[in-house]
Design a protein around this motif. Structure first.
Motif, short mmCIF file in Angstrom:
data_model
loop_
_atom_site.label_atom_id
_atom_site.label_comp_id
_atom_site.label_asym_id
_atom_site.label_seq_id
_atom_site.Cartn_x
_atom_site.Cartn_y
_atom_site.Cartn_z
N TYR A 95 0.90 -1.12 0.02
CA TYR A 95 0.08 -0.02 -0.02
C TYR A 95 0.74 1.24 -0.06
O TYR A 95 0.31 2.28 -0.51
CB TYR A 95 -0.85 -0.07 1.14
CG TYR A 95 -2.28 -0.73 0.85
CD1 TYR A 95 -3.19 -0.52 -0.06
CD2 TYR A 95 -2.48 -1.96 1.92
CE1 TYR A 95 -4.11 -1.33 -0.32
CE2 TYR A 95 -3.66 -2.71 1.87
CZ TYR A 95 -4.64 -2.34 0.44
OH TYR A 95 -5.65 -3.19 0.52
N SER A 413 -10.31 0.08 4.09
CA SER A 413 -9.86 -0.87 3.66
C SER A 413 -10.46 -2.20 3.85
O SER A 413 -11.23 -2.13 5.09
CB SER A 413 -8.24 -1.08 3.63
OG SER A 413 -7.90 -1.38 4.99
N CYS A 420 -9.00 5.52 3.15
CA CYS A 420 -8.60 6.23 2.13
C CYS A 420 -9.63 7.51 1.94
O CYS A 420 -10.83 7.50 2.07
CB CYS A 420 -8.92 5.47 0.65
SG CYS A 420 -8.48 6.24 -0.76
N LEU A 429 -3.80 7.92 1.89
CA LEU A 429 -4.09 6.79 2.92
C LEU A 429 -3.61 7.03 4.18
O LEU A 429 -2.67 7.55 4.55
CB LEU A 429 -3.06 5.61 2.37
CG LEU A 429 -3.63 5.22 1.08
CD1 LEU A 429 -2.51 4.00 0.35
CD2 LEU A 429 -4.74 4.54 0.88
N SER A 466 -13.97 7.44 -3.02
CA SER A 466 -12.92 6.64 -3.14
C SER A 466 -13.38 5.21 -2.54
O SER A 466 -14.51 5.09 -1.93
CB SER A 466 -11.76 7.09 -2.32
OG SER A 466 -12.27 7.21 -0.85
N PHE A 468 -11.80 0.97 -1.70
CA PHE A 468 -10.97 -0.07 -1.88
C PHE A 468 -11.62 -1.38 -2.40
O PHE A 468 -12.93 -1.76 -2.55
CB PHE A 468 -10.65 -0.46 -0.41
CG PHE A 468 -9.46 0.34 0.15
CD1 PHE A 468 -8.13 0.11 -0.17
CD2 PHE A 468 -9.69 1.38 1.25
CE1 PHE A 468 -7.26 0.78 0.33
CE2 PHE A 468 -8.79 2.03 1.39
CZ PHE A 468 -7.38 1.86 1.36
N SER A 469 -10.72 -1.98 -3.36
CA SER A 469 -11.26 -3.26 -4.04
C SER A 469 -11.39 -4.28 -2.58
O SER A 469 -10.49 -4.43 -1.70
CB SER A 469 -10.31 -3.75 -4.88
OG SER A 469 -10.64 -5.18 -5.17
N CYS A 473 -5.23 -5.94 -4.27
CA CYS A 473 -4.48 -4.65 -3.72
C CYS A 473 -4.61 -3.33 -4.47
O CYS A 473 -3.79 -3.25 -5.20
CB CYS A 473 -2.87 -5.15 -3.34
SG CYS A 473 -2.21 -3.95 -2.51
N GLN A 474 -5.79 -2.82 -4.44
CA GLN A 474 -6.07 -1.81 -5.34
C GLN A 474 -7.41 -1.02 -4.76
O GLN A 474 -8.06 -1.43 -3.89
CB GLN A 474 -6.62 -2.57 -6.69
CG GLN A 474 -7.12 -1.32 -7.51
CD GLN A 474 -8.03 -1.94 -9.03
OE1 GLN A 474 -9.20 -2.41 -8.86
NE2 GLN A 474 -7.13 -2.25 -10.00
N PHE A 475 -7.23 0.18 -5.04
CA PHE A 475 -8.48 1.24 -4.65
C PHE A 475 -8.69 1.92 -5.90
O PHE A 475 -7.91 2.30 -6.70
CB PHE A 475 -8.20 1.81 -3.20
CG PHE A 475 -7.08 2.76 -3.26
CD1 PHE A 475 -7.20 4.01 -3.56
CD2 PHE A 475 -5.81 2.42 -2.79
CE1 PHE A 475 -6.33 5.07 -3.63
CE2 PHE A 475 -4.79 3.25 -2.80
CZ PHE A 475 -4.92 4.66 -3.09
#
Length: 491
Positions: A95, A413, A420, A429, A466, A468-469, A473-475
């Motif tokens: 991150y 997250s 985020c 973050l 915003s 987070f997935s 490991c993505q947003f």
């Protein structure tokens, strides 16, 4: 992790080998989290030892090999090492190296207007975008490929999207309606739901009863029985009403409902029962019945604000149990705003139900804060506090109030360790400490500042939302001019 060549030093490998013999893994420092070259080198060395590399071996990609390596490290740890801590130590470094994906720069169209909300499907395979100009966009978040545009999904701004499962999702709009959609057949809506008298702002879903729950600027919270929906809609009823309603959320276990208001009040319905309507009168009566704690008491300062609990008379006490839908009215403490009114614009909940996350603005709209409030009941171990209030302010940080008048939607997250937060023309973050520890592991005795892990400025306009997935490991973030940016570790 940076884009340069990995270091030739064998120090990272020696560090990983020594971890095998230690009783506990040592948390990484902020410098280690930002440097990253050593981590990349040790990954390649260990991946090579296992017979697979990012560029060849068994044909797997670098990203696949990386997450396989993380999984192997977690599985192979000795009995005296906490696998979760070791796993999150690596995730913290990932991150910390987040950067905008190059192929997401133009993830937008020319017609859809501002991005008001982002939502991933539960399996992370689809990213949906709620747009100002009546459209809903669908993307593949892994390849950044545009899947579909739902043209004229509504007749006005699309405000919020909520997945019921991996294929069904709901959208709500300023046209006062809610629409159900099926990913397998996107050419038309499953059905449209009519019941609100003003703009519908957010959607929740109770997985236990399969009730869809919506709230709007008409002050109503309405439940919809999706077990019995047809092309003409589904049965619905008004569950709750209050003035100045902004956002409504359900805790992950659906045992509580939180409602934020533009006048600074936070309402909590405990022991939630969505099958019964709650009749408690107007918001003005609630506000008049609110009894603040005495000024300057230690209990009041640590409980995060004044409060008063009102038990619903609609549902009598069950034998041996508290009444269902007990209402608590709170005035959350805002740093620097104790003597002035404020507006709670954004409301989110910790994925484990430990805390609530608020974005608050001053009554003059010249300051904003991101605040974390711990739930006093059912929360991790903590010092004794007043039992009369459910929330305690634990962490906060002041935000840049760029783009006044627009609501900035922040998020946790999936593991609850990071926040985020939209920040001007970018995002940042935030964590509870420099090691991105669990909230339960770094609970402060006094209110503490959130730690900034990384700031990324990738938009040319104010960022409004915003997300987070849930699986990668993505947003993602979306801005006022309509662009969506995806962020992934940069190698």
């Amino acid at each position: 992790m940076n884009s340069g060549q990995p270091s030739d030093s064998e120090e990272p490998l020696r560090e990983e080998e020594s971890d095998e013999n230690r009783c506990s893994s040592r948390p990484s420092s902020p410098q280690a989290g930002r440097g990253g070259a050593g981590t990349q080198s040790s990954w390649r060395l260990e991946a090579a030892a296992d017979g697979g590399t990012g560029s060849g071996g068994r044909g797997s990609s670098a990203c696949d090999s990386l997450f396989a390596w993380i999984c192997r490290r977690t599985v192979r740890r000795g009995p005296f090492v906490d696998p979760a801590r070791d796993h999150y130590r690596t995730m913290t470094r990932l991150y910390s190296s987040m950067s905008p994906a190059t192929d997401s720069v133009n993830l937008s169209t020319q017609t859809h207007g501002a991005v008001f909300n982002l939502e991933y499907s539960p399996d992370g395979s689809v990213l949906t975008v709620a747009c100002e100009q009546t459209e809903v966009l669908l993307f593949d978040p892994v390849s950044s490929r545009h899947i579909k545009t739902l043209v004229e999904a509504h007749e006005d701004c699309v405000n919020n999207i909520r997945f019921l499962d991996n294929r069904l999702f709901a959208t709500c709009s300023d046209d006062t309606t809610i629409a159900l959609w099926d990913l397998r057949k996107l050419n038309s809506k499953v059905c449209s739901l009519h019941g609100h008298a003003s703009w519908v702002k957010n959607i929740e879903y109770d997985t236990h009863t399969r009730l869809l729950v919506t709230s709007g600027f008409d002050g109503n919270v309405i439940t919809w029985d999706t077990n019995r929906f047809t092309e003409d809609g589904c049965p619905h009823k008004k569950f709750f009403h209050t003035r100045y309603l902004m956002r409504m959320r359900l805790t992950p276990d659906c045992s509580k409902m939180l409602i934020s208001t533009s006048s600074g009040y936070l309402l909590i319905l405990h022991d939630l029962d969505l099958t019964q309507s709650l009749e408690v009168g107007s918001y003005r009566i609630l506000r008049a019945r609110r009894a603040p704690l005495s000024t300057g008491s230690s209990a009041g300062s640590r409980s995060g604000g004044s409060c008063h609990t009102i038990d619903s008379k609609t549902h009598p006490h069950r034998e041996g149990l508290s009444p269902r839908n007990s209402l608590e009215v709170l005035t959350p403490e805002i740093p620097g705003e104790r003597d002035r009114g404020n507006c709670i614009t954004s409301l989110q909940l910790h994925p484990k139900g430990w805390a609530t996350l608020l974005r608050c603005s001053s009554n003059m709209d010249d300051q904003e804060w991101t605040c974390v409030y711990e739930f006093q009941e059912g929360a991790p171990p903590r010092p004794p506090v007043s039992p009369r209030c459910s929330l305690r302010l634990t962490h906060y940080i002041e935000e840049a109030n760029v783009g006044r008048g627009y609501i900035k939607e922040l998020c946790f997250s999936p593991d609850g360790r990071l926040i985020c937060s939209p920040y001007g023309y970018g995002v940042r973050l935030l964590a509870f400490d420099e090691h991105c520890a669990e909230l339960s592991d770094c609970m402060p005795v006094r209110t503490a500042l959130l730690r900034e892990i990384r700031s990324i400025y990738s938009h040319s306009d104010v960022v409004l939302t915003s997300k987070f997935s849930p699986t990668h490991c993505q947003f993602a973030s979306g801005c006022l001019s309509g662009r969506v940016a995806l962020y992934q570790p940069h190698f």
